[in-house]
Design a protein around this motif. Sequence first.
Motif, PDB file in Angstrom:
ATOM      1  N   PHE A 147       1.842  10.552  25.542  1.00  0.00           N
ATOM      2  CA  PHE A 147       3.416  10.432  25.231  1.00  0.00           C
ATOM      3  C   PHE A 147       3.298   9.684  26.278  1.00  0.00           C
ATOM      4  O   PHE A 147       4.617   8.973  25.823  1.00  0.00           O
ATOM      5  N   PHE A 148       3.059   9.276  27.068  1.00  0.00           N
ATOM      6  CA  PHE A 148       3.941   7.969  28.090  1.00  0.00           C
ATOM      7  C   PHE A 148       2.911   6.739  27.120  1.00  0.00           C
ATOM      8  O   PHE A 148       3.768   5.787  27.338  1.00  0.00           O
ATOM      9  N   TYR A 149       1.772   6.621  26.349  1.00  0.00           N
ATOM     10  CA  TYR A 149       2.264   5.770  26.128  1.00  0.00           C
ATOM     11  C   TYR A 149       2.891   5.340  24.542  1.00  0.00           C
ATOM     12  O   TYR A 149       3.410   4.101  23.991  1.00  0.00           O
ATOM     13  N   GLU A 150       3.836   6.973  23.810  1.00  0.00           N
ATOM     14  CA  GLU A 150       3.993   6.277  23.409  1.00  0.00           C
ATOM     15  C   GLU A 150       5.717   5.947  23.483  1.00  0.00           C
ATOM     16  O   GLU A 150       6.306   5.127  22.660  1.00  0.00           O
ATOM     17  N   SER A 153       6.382  11.742  11.250  1.00  0.00           N
ATOM     18  CA  SER A 153       6.320  10.192  12.335  1.00  0.00           C
ATOM     19  C   SER A 153       7.907   9.668  12.303  1.00  0.00           C
ATOM     20  O   SER A 153       7.472   8.236  12.863  1.00  0.00           O
ATOM     21  N   ARG A 154       8.719  10.119  12.852  1.00  0.00           N
ATOM     22  CA  ARG A 154       9.794   9.293  13.157  1.00  0.00           C
ATOM     23  C   ARG A 154       9.219   9.596  15.057  1.00  0.00           C
ATOM     24  O   ARG A 154       8.682   9.443  15.002  1.00  0.00           O
ATOM     25  N   GLN A 155      10.574   8.132  15.054  1.00  0.00           N
ATOM     26  CA  GLN A 155       9.785   7.581  16.231  1.00  0.00           C
ATOM     27  C   GLN A 155      10.989   7.894  17.537  1.00  0.00           C
ATOM     28  O   GLN A 155      12.230   7.535  18.270  1.00  0.00           O
ATOM     29  N   ASN A 156      11.576   9.337  17.041  1.00  0.00           N
ATOM     30  CA  ASN A 156      12.464   9.987  17.692  1.00  0.00           C
ATOM     31  C   ASN A 156      11.882  10.808  18.933  1.00  0.00           C
ATOM     32  O   ASN A 156       9.990  11.087  18.901  1.00  0.00           O
ATOM     33  N   LEU A 157      12.268  11.575  19.942  1.00  0.00           N
ATOM     34  CA  LEU A 157      11.422  12.541  21.103  1.00  0.00           C
ATOM     35  C   LEU A 157      10.565  13.209  20.816  1.00  0.00           C
ATOM     36  O   LEU A 157       9.827  13.859  21.047  1.00  0.00           O
ATOM     37  N   TYR A 158      11.628  14.100  20.095  1.00  0.00           N
ATOM     38  CA  TYR A 158      10.618  15.153  18.849  1.00  0.00           C
ATOM     39  C   TYR A 158       9.243  15.504  19.085  1.00  0.00           C
ATOM     40  O   TYR A 158       8.241  15.435  19.173  1.00  0.00           O
ATOM     41  N   HIS A 159       9.076  14.036  17.532  1.00  0.00           N
ATOM     42  CA  HIS A 159       8.423  13.550  17.069  1.00  0.00           C
ATOM     43  C   HIS A 159       7.316  12.803  18.007  1.00  0.00           C
ATOM     44  O   HIS A 159       6.002  13.522  17.616  1.00  0.00           O
ATOM     45  N   ARG A 160       7.480  11.797  18.574  1.00  0.00           N
ATOM     46  CA  ARG A 160       6.479  11.681  19.299  1.00  0.00           C
ATOM     47  C   ARG A 160       5.610  13.232  20.005  1.00  0.00           C
ATOM     48  O   ARG A 160       4.648  12.692  21.143  1.00  0.00           O
ATOM     49  N   MET A 206       5.338  15.886  19.440  1.00  0.00           N
ATOM     50  CA  MET A 206       4.564  16.591  18.831  1.00  0.00           C
ATOM     51  C   MET A 206       2.779  15.141  18.275  1.00  0.00           C
ATOM     52  O   MET A 206       2.322  16.707  18.053  1.00  0.00           O
ATOM     53  N   ARG A 207       2.740  14.353  17.875  1.00  0.00           N
ATOM     54  CA  ARG A 207       2.277  13.690  17.556  1.00  0.00           C
ATOM     55  C   ARG A 207       0.658  13.934  19.153  1.00  0.00           C
ATOM     56  O   ARG A 207      -0.037  13.513  18.807  1.00  0.00           O
ATOM     57  N   SER A 208       1.786  13.390  20.525  1.00  0.00           N
ATOM     58  CA  SER A 208       1.120  13.250  21.443  1.00  0.00           C
ATOM     59  C   SER A 208       0.050  14.404  21.080  1.00  0.00           C
ATOM     60  O   SER A 208      -1.193  15.152  22.011  1.00  0.00           O
ATOM     61  N   TRP A 209       0.718  15.945  21.345  1.00  0.00           N
ATOM     62  CA  TRP A 209       0.203  17.243  21.611  1.00  0.00           C
ATOM     63  C   TRP A 209      -0.681  17.726  20.438  1.00  0.00           C
ATOM     64  O   TRP A 209      -2.471  17.717  20.929  1.00  0.00           O
ATOM     65  N   LEU A 210      -0.275  16.883  19.174  1.00  0.00           N
ATOM     66  CA  LEU A 210      -1.262  17.420  18.477  1.00  0.00           C
ATOM     67  C   LEU A 210      -2.592  16.195  18.844  1.00  0.00           C
ATOM     68  O   LEU A 210      -4.414  17.006  18.483  1.00  0.00           O
ATOM     69  N   LYS A 211      -2.407  14.640  19.253  1.00  0.00           N
ATOM     70  CA  LYS A 211      -3.806  14.348  19.740  1.00  0.00           C
ATOM     71  C   LYS A 211      -4.220  14.797  20.778  1.00  0.00           C
ATOM     72  O   LYS A 211      -6.002  14.701  21.118  1.00  0.00           O
ATOM     73  N   ALA A 237      -5.431  15.402  14.136  1.00  0.00           N
ATOM     74  CA  ALA A 237      -5.182  13.640  13.831  1.00  0.00           C
ATOM     75  C   ALA A 237      -3.561  14.094  14.080  1.00  0.00           C
ATOM     76  O   ALA A 237      -3.129  14.467  13.962  1.00  0.00           O
ATOM     77  N   ALA A 238      -2.394  13.162  14.486  1.00  0.00           N
ATOM     78  CA  ALA A 238      -1.014  12.837  14.843  1.00  0.00           C
ATOM     79  C   ALA A 238      -0.033  12.641  12.953  1.00  0.00           C
ATOM     80  O   ALA A 238       1.232  13.584  13.372  1.00  0.00           O
ATOM     81  N   ASP A 239      -1.000  12.701  11.780  1.00  0.00           N
ATOM     82  CA  ASP A 239       0.093  12.572  11.081  1.00  0.00           C
ATOM     83  C   ASP A 239      -0.847  13.770   9.696  1.00  0.00           C
ATOM     84  O   ASP A 239      -0.552  14.715   8.881  1.00  0.00           O
ATOM     85  N   ASP A 240      -1.949  15.430  11.063  1.00  0.00           N
ATOM     86  CA  ASP A 240      -2.158  16.378  10.271  1.00  0.00           C
ATOM     87  C   ASP A 240      -1.063  17.777   9.855  1.00  0.00           C
ATOM     88  O   ASP A 240       0.168  18.038  10.619  1.00  0.00           O
ATOM     89  N   PRO A 241      -0.843  17.530   8.750  1.00  0.00           N
ATOM     90  CA  PRO A 241       0.464  18.161   7.668  1.00  0.00           C
ATOM     91  C   PRO A 241       0.732  19.021   7.871  1.00  0.00           C
ATOM     92  O   PRO A 241       1.323  20.757   7.875  1.00  0.00           O
ATOM     93  N   ARG A 242      -0.766  20.800   9.032  1.00  0.00           N
ATOM     94  CA  ARG A 242      -1.006  21.899   8.701  1.00  0.00           C
ATOM     95  C   ARG A 242      -0.632  22.693  10.050  1.00  0.00           C
ATOM     96  O   ARG A 242       0.324  23.496   9.963  1.00  0.00           O
ATOM     97  N   PHE A 243       0.476  21.655  10.614  1.00  0.00           N
ATOM     98  CA  PHE A 243       0.995  21.857  12.206  1.00  0.00           C
ATOM     99  C   PHE A 243       2.276  22.013  11.892  1.00  0.00           C
ATOM    100  O   PHE A 243       3.473  20.995  11.653  1.00  0.00           O
ATOM    101  N   ARG A 244       3.252  22.747  12.428  1.00  0.00           N
ATOM    102  CA  ARG A 244       4.571  22.890  12.429  1.00  0.00           C
ATOM    103  C   ARG A 244       5.069  23.024  13.822  1.00  0.00           C
ATOM    104  O   ARG A 244       4.953  24.634  14.522  1.00  0.00           O
ATOM    105  N   GLN A 245       6.046  22.200  14.589  1.00  0.00           N
ATOM    106  CA  GLN A 245       6.256  22.758  15.772  1.00  0.00           C
ATOM    107  C   GLN A 245       5.343  23.238  16.294  1.00  0.00           C
ATOM    108  O   GLN A 245       6.270  24.239  17.327  1.00  0.00           O
TER     109      GLN A 245
END
Length: 230
Positions: free
Chosen positions: A90-93, A147-154, A156-161, A166-174
């Motif tokens: 997340f801090f990298y994001e 994939s959006r560049q807002n805080l929430y999407h950042r 989610m990507r960080s938590w998935l990784k 994968a940060a773009d894994d479509p299986r998971f929601r919120q």
Amino acid sequence: MFSSFPLRHPHNDKLRLFYEETYCGYSVMQHEKGPLIENFLERSLYTLNLAQEENRTTFTFRVDLRFPDAMPRLRMHDDNAVLARFFRFFFYELRKADTKYAPSPRYLWAREQADSDKPHYHLMFLLNKDAYDSLGIFSPDKNGTYSRQNLYHRMMRSWLKAMGFAADDPRFRQLVNVSDSPVTKVPWSSILHLDDWCAMDEAMYIASYLCKAYSKPVNQGIHVFDSSRR
């Protein structure tokens, strides 16, 4: 509210239990199933004060990090390494966003586990408002990814990784749940101004939820609460 008032946590006598409705003049959220932990209240107020001293204005919000329901109990659930990875990603994001002003992130976190075979994490973030002042859209993009560049999407990507997906894994929601205000029942966030007692009182009230003794797995021999150390 409470049938007894022990002064120390039964599994760790270094943790002081707290039963009052206010702490250092600020409102706190007592839980129906037990008291708060004063050590954690002390660290929360200290962290909130540091953020206010550093930033002209501070954007704060609360989120919960949860594992997928279908995920079995794994070794990653036995310690907090997955949370450390989340913060690193997340801090990298945040650095990658290259905002005009430094986000200057601070945070509180709590590990909890009650009826599930897996823990979950409660977090409170404090960011420089000049860098960020909203979480953005929570829902995934048209492809079902974050994939959006807002805080929430950042986040989610960080938590998935952090969990190894994968940060773009479509299986998971919120799996990052933004906490609601106990009053308005809508996702809570706030702007803290220096010397704004009302906003600080509300922020401390929200932060105190992380300080409840109930559901903290203190007897597992791992940290159940901490804060940023800058």
